[in-house]
Scaffold this motif. Structure first.
Motif, PDB file in Angstrom:
ATOM      1  N   VAL A 127       0.882  -1.165   0.000  1.00 26.19           N
ATOM      2  CA  VAL A 127       0.000   0.000   0.000  1.00 26.19           C
ATOM      3  C   VAL A 127       0.916   1.210   0.000  1.00 26.19           C
ATOM      4  CG1 VAL A 127      -1.759   1.286   1.262  1.00 26.19           C
ATOM      5  CG2 VAL A 127      -1.819  -1.208   1.240  1.00 26.19           C
ATOM      6  N   ASN A 128       0.765   2.056  -1.012  1.00 25.00           N
ATOM      7  CA  ASN A 128       1.652   3.201  -1.156  1.00 25.00           C
ATOM      8  C   ASN A 128       0.888   4.329  -1.821  1.00 25.00           C
ATOM      9  OD1 ASN A 128       4.021   4.639  -0.978  1.00 25.00           O
ATOM     10  ND2 ASN A 128       5.180   3.357  -2.368  1.00 25.00           N
ATOM     11  N   ARG A 129       1.541   5.440  -2.025  1.00 23.07           N
ATOM     12  CA  ARG A 129       0.902   6.589  -2.677  1.00 23.07           C
ATOM     13  C   ARG A 129       0.359   6.191  -4.040  1.00 23.07           C
ATOM     14  NH1 ARG A 129       2.368  11.424   0.058  1.00 23.07           N
ATOM     15  NH2 ARG A 129       1.419  12.597  -1.610  1.00 23.07           N
ATOM     16  N   THR A 130      -0.686   6.847  -4.455  1.00 19.93           N
ATOM     17  CA  THR A 130      -1.299   6.568  -5.737  1.00 19.93           C
ATOM     18  C   THR A 130      -0.269   6.653  -6.853  1.00 19.93           C
ATOM     19  OG1 THR A 130      -3.395   7.455  -4.960  1.00 19.93           O
ATOM     20  CG2 THR A 130      -3.114   7.306  -7.336  1.00 19.93           C
ATOM     21  N   SER A 150      10.172  -2.117   8.196  1.00 20.10           N
ATOM     22  CA  SER A 150       9.443  -3.279   8.709  1.00 20.10           C
ATOM     23  C   SER A 150       8.292  -2.887   9.634  1.00 20.10           C
ATOM     24  CB  SER A 150      10.389  -4.234   9.428  1.00 20.10           C
ATOM     25  OG  SER A 150      10.960  -3.611  10.552  1.00 20.10           O
ATOM     26  N   TYR A 151       8.349  -1.708  10.268  1.00 19.72           N
ATOM     27  CA  TYR A 151       7.245  -1.325  11.146  1.00 19.72           C
ATOM     28  C   TYR A 151       5.952  -1.112  10.361  1.00 19.72           C
ATOM     29  CZ  TYR A 151       7.499   3.670   9.942  1.00 19.72           C
ATOM     30  OH  TYR A 151       7.466   4.873   9.293  1.00 19.72           O
ATOM     31  N   LYS A 152       6.048  -1.016   9.046  1.00 15.96           N
ATOM     32  CA  LYS A 152       4.853  -0.862   8.221  1.00 15.96           C
ATOM     33  C   LYS A 152       4.221  -2.198   7.852  1.00 15.96           C
ATOM     34  CE  LYS A 152       6.145   3.563   6.237  1.00 15.96           C
ATOM     35  NZ  LYS A 152       6.439   4.305   5.023  1.00 15.96           N
ATOM     36  N   LEU A 209      -3.152  -7.194   9.042  1.00 16.63           N
ATOM     37  CA  LEU A 209      -4.337  -6.947   8.224  1.00 16.63           C
ATOM     38  C   LEU A 209      -3.909  -6.218   6.975  1.00 16.63           C
ATOM     39  CD1 LEU A 209      -6.762  -5.725  11.009  1.00 16.63           C
ATOM     40  CD2 LEU A 209      -6.584  -8.008  10.032  1.00 16.63           C
ATOM     41  N   TYR A 210      -4.388  -6.655   5.845  1.00 13.94           N
ATOM     42  CA  TYR A 210      -3.981  -6.029   4.596  1.00 13.94           C
ATOM     43  C   TYR A 210      -5.129  -6.079   3.601  1.00 13.94           C
ATOM     44  CZ  TYR A 210      -3.325 -10.917   3.347  1.00 13.94           C
ATOM     45  OH  TYR A 210      -3.511 -12.237   3.140  1.00 13.94           O
TER      46      TYR A 210
END
Length: 102
Positions: free
Chosen positions: A4-7, A29-31, A35-36
């Motif tokens: 999941v990143n910027r458009t 890694s903290y990201k 849940l995804y």
């Protein structure tokens, strides 16, 4: 293993796949999360309205626009993830999640 990143990341992933080029992603890694999203539509959309402070003067008054601030790039489009834990394949991220949350 998806991202999941910027458009725009998803579109870059599609272009890389079409040109048979690798897509590398830098991520901390903290990201990593348990849940995804499974699809683009699982991400919340931001609704923009044509108001005095919205800078959408090109739209007719009262028209709303749905725009996402981020997108989901599936794991099959990602070649490698460069993280603080090392270089991982998208499949290896699940192993790291098990280590982090067990």
């Amino acid at each position: 293993g998806g991202v999941v990143n910027r458009t725009g990341t998803f579109q870059i992933g599609i272009i890389c796949a079409a040109l048979k080029k690798p897509l590398y992603v830098a991520v901390e890694s903290y990201k990593f999360a348990r849940l995804y999203p499974l699809h683009q539509r699982d991400l919340p959309a931001t609704v923009l309205r044509n108001g005095p402070d919205d800078n959408l003067s090109f739209l007719p008054e009262g028209v709303a626009v749905s725009a996402q601030k981020c997108d989901y790039t599936p794991a099959e489009l990602v070649t490698l993830l460069f993280t603080d834990l090392g270089v991982l394949t998208p499949a290896a991220v699940s192993d790291e999640l098990i280590k982090l949350y067990s």
